[in-house]
Structures are given as C-alpha cells and as structure tokens.
Design a protein around this motif. Sequence first.
Motif, short mmCIF file in Angstrom:
data_model
loop_
_atom_site.label_atom_id
_atom_site.label_comp_id
_atom_site.label_asym_id
_atom_site.label_seq_id
_atom_site.Cartn_x
_atom_site.Cartn_y
_atom_site.Cartn_z
N ILE A 299 63.22 34.64 -6.53
CA ILE A 299 62.98 35.84 -5.71
C ILE A 299 63.20 35.53 -4.23
O ILE A 299 63.89 36.26 -3.50
CB ILE A 299 61.56 36.38 -5.95
N CYS A 300 62.62 34.42 -3.76
CA CYS A 300 62.77 34.07 -2.35
C CYS A 300 64.21 33.68 -2.02
O CYS A 300 64.72 34.01 -0.93
CB CYS A 300 61.81 32.94 -1.98
N MET B 158 66.14 36.79 -1.62
CA MET B 158 65.83 37.40 -0.32
C MET B 158 66.64 36.74 0.78
O MET B 158 67.21 37.40 1.65
CB MET B 158 64.34 37.28 -0.05
N TYR C 191 56.53 28.25 2.92
CA TYR C 191 56.40 29.58 2.31
C TYR C 191 55.50 30.48 3.15
O TYR C 191 55.75 31.68 3.25
CB TYR C 191 55.87 29.46 0.88
N TYR D 211 57.47 31.94 5.91
CA TYR D 211 58.40 33.00 5.51
C TYR D 211 57.78 34.39 5.65
O TYR D 211 58.49 35.38 5.84
CB TYR D 211 58.82 32.83 4.05
N PHE E 172 59.68 38.02 6.38
CA PHE E 172 59.90 39.08 5.39
C PHE E 172 59.30 40.41 5.85
O PHE E 172 59.86 41.48 5.57
CB PHE E 172 59.31 38.67 4.04
N SER F 208 58.75 39.05 -2.30
CA SER F 208 58.80 37.72 -1.71
C SER F 208 57.49 37.35 -1.03
O SER F 208 57.02 36.21 -1.12
CB SER F 208 59.95 37.64 -0.70
N CYS G 207 54.95 36.44 -3.60
CA CYS G 207 55.22 35.08 -4.09
C CYS G 207 54.71 34.03 -3.12
O CYS G 207 54.11 33.02 -3.53
CB CYS G 207 56.73 34.90 -4.29
N CYS G 208 54.94 34.22 -1.84
CA CYS G 208 54.49 33.26 -0.83
C CYS G 208 52.96 33.16 -0.80
O CYS G 208 52.40 32.06 -0.70
CB CYS G 208 55.02 33.66 0.54
#
Length: 453
Positions: A58-59, A62, A380, A383, A387, A409, A412-413
């Motif tokens: 996913i990341c 992105m 992460y 990030y 995002f 994203s 997820c992070c």
Amino acid sequence: MDNELKKKYGLPTAIALVIGIVIGSGVFFKAEKILTATGGNLPLGILAWAIGGLIMIICAYMFSILATRYAHVNGLVDYAEALMGKRYAYYMGWFTTFIYFPAMTSVLAWVSARYLGVLCGFDITGGPVMVLACLFLVGSYAVNALSPILAGKFQVATTVIKLIPLLLMGIVGTIVGLANGTTIENFTTVVTTVEGGNGHALFTAVAATAFAYEGWIIATSINAELKDARRNLPIALVIGTLIVALTYILYYIGLSGSVSNAEIMAGGETGAKLAFEKIFGRAAGVGLFVLVVVSCLGTLNGLMLAATRSLYSVAARGNGPKPEAFLGIDQYTNMPANSAIVGVLMCAVWLTYFYGANLTEGWFGPFCFDSSELPIITLYALYIPMFLNVMRREKELNAFHRYVMPVLSIVCCIFFCVAAVVSHGKAVLYYLIVFAVIMALAIPFYRQGKEKT
C-alpha cells in the motif's frame, strides 16, 4: 568534478533493486523471531507476514503515485520537499543520512557475517563474525564507491541468486511437508503459550516484519540515475513489492514443511540451515545456504548504494555541513565521493552500536534498543504528514489517489507505530531520545536559499 549524476540504470535494474534490497537477510533473520513471538503459531505468523506485506504494498503504491510527479536527486527527500517544504525535506535527509541508512546497512553487514559464521561454526556474537561484518561493510563500500555500474550489475545477479533458495524452500518444502504431514502438524500445533496473548504476539511479529520488508523506499534514491524515472520507478515499486510479499509468504509456508516449529525455534541462528539440510540433504542444503549468504550480501550492497548517496542529496539542496564539500561527483566513478565516505563512517558507528546494544552485555544502559526495527518504524511515522498533505495539496489527482490511498497508507503507518510500542515497550522512549539528539544536531546547518545544483 561534474555535479550531475548520469542516467545509467534501466527498468530491470530498478526492479532488481526493489526486490534485491528487500529480499535477503530479513526473511531468514526475522523468521526465527516471528516464530518465537507467536509461540510457533504458524497461522498467526503467516498473518503477520501478510499484514506486513500489505502495509509495504500500500505504501509503495502511494509512493509510486508520487514518483510520477516528482523527480530530482533522492526520491524520498524529493517527495518530502514537494509535499512538506524544504525544511521538512532537510530533516528527512538528515535522518536517512545519520540514522536510517547507516543503521540498516550496519545490521545487514552483521547478518551477512552471521550466516557465514553459521556455516563456519563461529559464535555469531564473537570476534570472527564481527571482523567479517567489518570486512563486508568495507567491501560493499568499495564496490559502490569505485564502480557503481558494477554494483548495479552485482545487484541484478544477487537478486536472481537470492530467489533460488527462497523459491526452492517455498515450493519443495511445501510439497514435502504436505506429503509427510509436517506442514499440517505445524499448522495445528502451538509450541508455547505467548505471554500477553495472541494480540500482543501479532503486534510483535508485525513489528519484526518491518525489517524483513524494508528497503523498497531505498530504490527511490536512484531516480536521478534511472532512465525514464517517471515511468520506470512506479512500475519497479509495484512489481517489486508484490513479488517480495508473495515470495516471503511462500517461503514461510515451505519452511513449515521441513522440520517442526519447535526444532527451528530451538535451533536459533542455525534453524534455517537445519531446514535446508532436512529438505535437500546435507551437501545441497549447505550449498543453498551459501546462496543465503550471497543474498544477504546483495541486500547489503543495495543499502550501501543508498547510504553513500544520502548526504549528497542534502548538499544538493544547499544544506548540511559544508554542502560544497559533499556536492562534487568524481569524474571517473560518477559517484559523490565525500558523501560516500561519510556514509561508510556512519555505518561503522552504527555497527559498533548494534554490537554493544544487542549482541553483548549492554554497553549503553537503558539506551540499548533494536536498531534493526525502530528506525524503520520512525520512517513510517514521518510518512504520515506527507500523506496528509497529498490529500490537501494534490488537487490534480483523482479521488482514489488523492483520498483513498493516502488514508489507507496513514492507517498502515499508525499500525506499524502501535506495533513498535507494543513490541519494544520502554526501549522506544530511549530510542526517541537518541533520535531527538541526532536530529537537534541538524538545526545549525539548515540554510534558506537556492539549491546547489
């Protein structure tokens, strides 16, 4: 000296870099930790691999969107600058130069030496293995600094080599395990009860996958040297991460068909070697394990490639200590020579720290933390504001790319950050203190102004 990096890498090299930097030590090194963290609960371990792989994909997707819009010297720093401004990009570059890249590279040097030490019967924390780690570190630096084209070819070659033991174990191990019942037994038997329950075990296991899956973002550091980067980098990121995730899960299942989880857990650093010997016989097993060592060296090569360029990306923006000194490109090797020297020196510092904090009696008191995982989780976390700004600023993107993918994203992070706190506890606090001190050292060297290009 010429100050412009030449376009010398094509799409196959870029895909090989994504696969090659990620695949290597992590799947062998962290498989043991994941088995232990889950108490030998194979389905829970596979779930951890799947979650970690999904977060990576996913990341990476992105960033593949961003890769079609921004390109300069260092992919990650480019994206930080475009989305958050020059100051944020500067601190991102400082973090990767003095914490992230050298910490990861130093661990890979030791892991490469660790598996060669297993073959030679050395103590994995003893003098001979640490000498090997230093030699591997210097050797990888020499290849990247003196002949970057050779380093790229070595990356492609080791990518092919490292897939051999993984795919053979994944395919043959699964077939053999299903035939003799070992796989079914491992799926239905839990070796030990994990303190804190399956929830705690899953978070700890997912945190471990962060190291195994990390590296895909490093491939963005060569976008200035990649032919048709706007087209090739997104393709490399998406294809590379998908291949990695599927290969890891297949390998982990195949491993369960070789020996019982209890045997692998008891074997410690020799567990993977034991598994290969069980499936393929002693001679062939040792031969395949040699390829494991080669795969680790391939990963080390890819990380060193990024570490040697990191300070250059800061200097190219007119920032950091004496940017003119780190801006020059050697006319013979087309490498940022002074940046490369700082990169390898920082790797040596972090290798010393890793030994003192993780491989012997703690030299640093409470400031002993796992430098193979926590710097990755920090990345992460960094990030997340990027995002958020994609949703705020990238008005030309369609709704899926502007809103859906950034939100996924960010989730997820955050998941990775929570997993790190659950897994490492108070060590996270002491790591953050070290992180804050190193980042504070960057403050005097920030300059407003034009890039030194």
